[in-house]
Every structure is written in structure tokens, then in C-alpha cells.
Design a protein around this motif. Structure first.
Motif, mmCIF file in Angstrom:
data_model
loop_
_atom_site.group_PDB
_atom_site.id
_atom_site.type_symbol
_atom_site.label_atom_id
_atom_site.label_comp_id
_atom_site.label_asym_id
_atom_site.label_seq_id
_atom_site.Cartn_x
_atom_site.Cartn_y
_atom_site.Cartn_z
ATOM 1 N N PRO A 141 0.797 -1.242 0.000
ATOM 2 C CA PRO A 141 0.000 0.000 0.000
ATOM 3 C C PRO A 141 0.824 1.283 0.000
ATOM 4 O O PRO A 141 0.309 2.341 0.376
ATOM 5 N N TYR A 142 2.113 1.223 -0.397
ATOM 6 C CA TYR A 142 2.973 2.403 -0.503
ATOM 7 C C TYR A 142 3.120 3.117 0.841
ATOM 8 O O TYR A 142 2.924 4.334 0.960
ATOM 9 N N ALA A 143 3.456 2.362 1.878
ATOM 10 C CA ALA A 143 3.620 2.934 3.214
ATOM 11 C C ALA A 143 4.636 4.074 3.191
ATOM 12 O O ALA A 143 5.684 3.991 2.543
ATOM 13 N N ILE A 144 4.301 5.146 3.876
ATOM 14 C CA ILE A 144 5.155 6.331 3.988
ATOM 15 C C ILE A 144 5.766 6.330 5.378
ATOM 16 O O ILE A 144 5.050 6.328 6.379
ATOM 17 N N THR A 145 7.097 6.310 5.451
ATOM 18 C CA THR A 145 7.794 6.263 6.734
ATOM 19 C C THR A 145 8.735 7.457 6.840
ATOM 20 O O THR A 145 9.625 7.620 6.011
ATOM 21 N N LEU A 146 8.524 8.278 7.857
ATOM 22 C CA LEU A 146 9.413 9.412 8.132
ATOM 23 C C LEU A 146 10.243 9.060 9.355
ATOM 24 O O LEU A 146 9.696 8.749 10.419
ATOM 25 N N ARG A 147 11.571 9.112 9.203
ATOM 26 C CA ARG A 147 12.469 8.729 10.286
ATOM 27 C C ARG A 147 13.320 9.911 10.727
ATOM 28 O O ARG A 147 13.715 10.744 9.915
ATOM 29 N N GLY A 148 13.585 9.963 12.012
ATOM 30 C CA GLY A 148 14.486 10.974 12.543
ATOM 31 C C GLY A 148 15.345 10.393 13.636
ATOM 32 O O GLY A 148 14.984 9.376 14.256
ATOM 33 N N GLU A 149 16.490 11.015 13.896
ATOM 34 C CA GLU A 149 17.357 10.570 14.982
ATOM 35 C C GLU A 149 17.547 11.702 15.977
ATOM 36 O O GLU A 149 17.929 12.819 15.606
ATOM 37 N N PHE A 157 22.293 8.730 25.034
ATOM 38 C CA PHE A 157 21.133 8.082 24.431
ATOM 39 C C PHE A 157 20.977 8.545 22.990
ATOM 40 O O PHE A 157 21.269 9.697 22.643
ATOM 41 N N SER A 158 20.472 7.662 22.153
ATOM 42 C CA SER A 158 19.961 8.063 20.840
ATOM 43 C C SER A 158 18.573 7.454 20.695
ATOM 44 O O SER A 158 18.292 6.383 21.243
ATOM 45 N N VAL A 159 17.715 8.155 19.977
ATOM 46 C CA VAL A 159 16.354 7.688 19.745
ATOM 47 C C VAL A 159 16.090 7.723 18.245
ATOM 48 O O VAL A 159 16.123 8.785 17.623
ATOM 49 N N ALA A 160 15.886 6.550 17.667
ATOM 50 C CA ALA A 160 15.499 6.451 16.261
ATOM 51 C C ALA A 160 13.978 6.504 16.206
ATOM 52 O O ALA A 160 13.300 5.592 16.690
ATOM 53 N N THR A 161 13.439 7.587 15.665
ATOM 54 C CA THR A 161 11.986 7.759 15.614
ATOM 55 C C THR A 161 11.461 7.384 14.235
ATOM 56 O O THR A 161 12.146 7.566 13.226
ATOM 57 N N GLU A 162 10.245 6.857 14.209
ATOM 58 C CA GLU A 162 9.555 6.586 12.953
ATOM 59 C C GLU A 162 8.102 7.023 13.069
ATOM 60 O O GLU A 162 7.458 6.788 14.094
ATOM 61 N N LEU A 163 7.607 7.651 12.033
ATOM 62 C CA LEU A 163 6.169 7.845 11.862
ATOM 63 C C LEU A 163 5.776 7.136 10.579
ATOM 64 O O LEU A 163 6.399 7.343 9.534
ATOM 65 N N VAL A 164 4.764 6.276 10.670
ATOM 66 C CA VAL A 164 4.321 5.481 9.528
ATOM 67 C C VAL A 164 2.847 5.750 9.257
ATOM 68 O O VAL A 164 2.028 5.759 10.187
ATOM 69 N N THR A 165 2.510 5.987 7.994
ATOM 70 C CA THR A 165 1.117 6.085 7.583
ATOM 71 C C THR A 165 0.985 5.496 6.189
ATOM 72 O O THR A 165 1.985 5.303 5.493
ATOM 73 N N GLU A 166 -0.245 5.187 5.810
ATOM 74 C CA GLU A 166 -0.497 4.621 4.487
ATOM 75 C C GLU A 166 -1.416 5.544 3.702
ATOM 76 O O GLU A 166 -2.319 6.170 4.288
ATOM 77 N N PRO A 167 -1.234 5.650 2.396
ATOM 78 C CA PRO A 167 -2.140 6.461 1.577
ATOM 79 C C PRO A 167 -3.594 6.053 1.787
ATOM 80 O O PRO A 167 -3.928 4.862 1.796
ATOM 81 N N GLY A 168 -4.449 7.048 2.021
ATOM 82 C CA GLY A 168 -5.871 6.797 2.212
ATOM 83 C C GLY A 168 -6.273 6.440 3.626
ATOM 84 O O GLY A 168 -7.456 6.273 3.916
ATOM 85 N N SER A 169 -5.294 6.342 4.538
ATOM 86 C CA SER A 169 -5.586 5.928 5.907
ATOM 87 C C SER A 169 -5.923 7.121 6.786
ATOM 88 O O SER A 169 -5.415 8.229 6.584
#
Length: 404
Positions: free
Chosen positions: A173-181, A192-204
Motif C-alpha cells: 500500500p505504498y507505506a510512507i515512513t518518516l524517520r528521525g534521529e 542516548f539516541s532515539v530512532a523515531t519513525e512515523l508510519v502512515t499509508e495512503p488513504g488511511s
């Protein structure tokens, strides 16, 4: 996709190889930010809901230099702030917004915030997001602990991401993932380090966070995490309700004790109300998954926050039903800990440790419940997880704040 299914799918996104994905570096510490956009049309992707991702930079006042990433998945529009801990500023579906109206109108650059100010409450000078990361060295109210002033809710929300990357799967479904450190570091104190992710899908109408905390140091360290998830109208109103599978609930302090009989029901904007907070220990299913729901009085519109109690075992319900101008808002806050200062939480066994080179993962899902059917389905899930088990209502706060 239901909130709990989204949470499960999130793990699959993280585990899957991204060899079949479009990858873009949006920000890194060595390159100045430039405005940038990518669209599904540019990628040659044909979906029922075209999507786009845009990077922009704010200017003027205390917003100067703040980077914003806007994700439009075709149904939901999200804004993420890399400059402010990869916090989610707001999300909306049509004219329905997940978020709130803080007296803080600017998206404040952390360079203009003194966390030690206001007796450790300086964090409030930038607080206006839908989801604010709290931690990771500590969370909770300001105060002294082991000879050190701990400021409100830690530093994470005011740490600019050092690297931000975008990944879009090349297959449906063409998942969109935005990552930050995020890097929370201080000589002799923390690495500490924190690998962040935000995931959403088109139409969701949903998105999920998937954060990984790593202790890069050579010594075990205490850590705490709390996800301050904030909502107002149209969900919050006179008679709005909160639902969750609850094992135990207790008032945060003496003020909250007075409203304990109505802790799951909300007032309309009330001048002089200020705030009440409730400590919640949620039940979960066999996998540790649980679900919390906020819905309007009619039960026709709501939001859900799903998380795993093996990662985030407790929950704080913040009811700030003061005037609209003061900030009429409620916080649904899964965490490793409650909102007491860290020194009060050690006796509660809510100050965990992370070993050298160890990783800790935190997964949270957010969904807009756009109609009565969606609200009813989420409430049914809450009932299923409760499974007829009793709720312990403790009349006294867990901590006697008057003794310290």
C-alpha cells in the motif's frame, strides 16, 4: 485499518527490508535545509488517494529556522516538527483536527526556550503539539532528584533531529515512513539516541509511531518515556468520555481526588478549573496490546490511542478543561511512568534501566474514529480487552506530595 492491526503492521514495516523503497535524506546536520516536495504523481504511483510529502522552513519570531514536514496521505494531513523532537504538530481529516489550541501559537525553536526557566517549567513555552515526546532521561514534574534539577518532562521535545529521512515503499500500500534521529547526550551523564519513525499509508485515517531508544554508553542508565497525546474539540466537550480497559485508577493528587467519581467524563470549558490528572494501569490482551478511546458525548466521533503495555505499562489521563483561551485540552499519555517527579517513581518501580548498548522500543498507534460505527468498534475492543475483569479504584494518590 484498525488501531491494533496498525500497531502490528508497524512492526512489519520496521522489520521489512526497505530495498524496494524510494529513500530521501530530507535533513542532516551537515546540510542546510531546503524546501522540497515529492508527490505520488512524480513517483508514477497510481493510488485512489494521491499523496505528497513536503519539507518547509518557518521564519520570523521564535519560529525562526524551524523545519516542518507535511505529509498528505490523501485522507489525513500530518505535520511533523524535526526541530522539536520529531513531535507531531497536528493531524486532520477534512475539517476534523486531532490536536488543540494552545496559547503558544508559534512552533517555537528550542534555541529560544530555557528549560530551567519558570522553576523548571520552561518546557511549557513551546508546548502546543498533538504528540509531544517526553523523556528519555526522565519525565514528570520538575523538582530535585539526587541533587539535580529535573525540568518538566525531560529534553526530548526540544532536541532537534540530527538526521531526517523519508522512505516510501515501491509496492502497495505504498507505506510512507518518516524517520528521525534524536541524540540526548551529556559528558559523564547520558549517551542516548532515539530512532523515531512515523508510519502512515495512503488513504488511511491513522498513523503510528515506532521509536527505538538506545543506550550508547558503557553503563546501565535509568530512563523514562511518556507520549503526551493531546486532543480538544470536536472530540472534547461537555459530556465527552474516555474509555480504556482499566486494572487500576488513582488520583494524581488531592485535587484530582475530588473529581474521582467522574474521572472518565469531561466538563465543558470551565474557568478556574485548571487541571486534574489520573494514574491508570491498563489491562492488555495476551500480546500486551491495549486501546484507549476518547469520544464526543454522542459517541459519533472519536480518536483512539493504541500501545503495548510490555513497552509502556502505565497511562496518565490529563484533563485540562479550563477555558478555550487557556487551553481546553485532554492528554492521553501512555508511558513507562506517571507524571510524578522521578524521585517519587522509584518506589513505585516506574524508573526502569537500560543496559549498555541495549535497545528499548515504543510503538503507539493513533486513529481518527470518523463515525459512530468506528467509535462503537473501538469501544467493543476496549470491552474485549477488559474481559469482565474488575477495576480497582484507589481513593488516595499513589504519592503523598505533602510529605516532601
Amino acid at each position: 485499518m484498525t488501531p491494533l492491526k496498525l500497531l502490528v503492521a508497524l512492526g512489519a514495516f520496521s522489520a521489512a527490508s526497505h530495498a524496494m523503497a524510494w529513500d530521501y535524506v530530507l535533513l542532516d546536520a551537515s546540510t542546510p535545509a531546503k524546501n522540497w516536495t515529492i508527490t505520488s504523481e512524480q513517483l508514477g504511483v497510481k493510488t485512489a488517494k494521491p499523496f505528497s510529502v513536503t519539507l518547509r522552513t518557518l521564519h520570523g519570531g521564535r519560529q525562526e529556522g524551524v523545519s516542518i514536514v507535511d505529509i498528505d496521505n490523501g485522507t489525513m494531513k500530518l505535520s511533523v516538527v524535526p526541530t522539536r523532537g520529531m513531535n507531531v504538530l497536528q493531524a486532520s481529516v477534512g475539517d476534523v483536527r486531532m490536536g488543540w489550541d494552545s496559547p503558544v501559537k508559534d512552533v517555537v525553536n528550542p534555541a529560544f526556550i530555557e528549560l530551567n526557566g519558570r522553576g523548571g517549567l520552561g518546557w511549557l513555552e513551546g508546548f502546543n503539539e498533538l504528540v509531544t515526546r517526553c523523556g528519555y532521561e526522565w519525565v514528570g514534574h520538575p523538582g530535585m532528584d539526587n541533587g539535580e534539577l529535573l525540568t518538566l518532562h525531560g529534553r526530548a521535545a526540544n532536541i532537534p533531529a540530527s538526521t531526517v529521512t523519508l522512505h516510501i515503499d515501491e509496492k502497495p500500500p505504498y507505506a510512507i515512513t518518516l524517520r528521525g534521529e534524536l541524540k540526548e547526550q551529556a559528558f559523564k551523564k547520558v549517551d542516548f539516541s532515539v530512532a523515531t519513525e512515523l508510519v502512515t499509508e495512503p488513504g488511511s485515517a491513522s498513523f503510528a509511531l515506532n521509536d527505538t531508544l538506545t543506550n550508547n554508553g558503557d553503563y546501565a542508565k535509568e530512563y523514562q518515556a511518556l507520549y503526551h497525546s493531546n486532543f480538544s474539540t470536536p472530540f472534547l466537550e461537555q459530556g465527552a468520555k474516555f474509555a480504556a480497559p482499566v486494572k487500576q485508577v488513582s488520583p494524581f493528587n488531592e485535587k484530582a481526588k475530588g473529581d474521582l467519581p467522574d474521572w472518565q467524563t469531561y466538563r465543558g470549558p470551565t474557568k478556574g478549573y485548571d487541571e486534574t490528572v489520573y494514574n491508570v494501569v491498563p489491562y492488555a490482551d495476551a500480546k500486551g496490546d491495549t486501546l484507549t478511546v476518547l469520544h464526543n458525548k454522542a459517541g459519533s466521533l472519536g480518536v483512539s490511542v493504541g500501545f503495548n503495555t510490555q513497552q509502556l505499562p502505565v497511562f496518565s489521563l490529563w484533563k485540562n478543561t479550563d477555558t478555550q483561551g487557556q487551553g481546553y485540552v485532554t492528554g492521553l499519555e501512555p508511558g513507562t511512568s506517571f507524571s510524578y517527579n522521578r524521585r517519587y517513581q522509584r518506589p513505585l518501580n516506574l524508573v526502569p534501566t537500560i543496559a549498555p548498548k541495549e535497545h528499548k522500543q515504543f510503538q503507539i498507534s493513533y486513529s481518527l474514529l470518523a463515525d459512530k460505527g468506528a467509535v462503537d468498534k473501538a469501544l467493543k475492543r476496549v470491552t474485549e480487552v477488559q474481559a469482565g475483569r474488575d477495576t480497582e479504584v484507589r481513593q488516595a494518590p499513589l504519592v503523598d506530595l505533602t510529605e516532601h
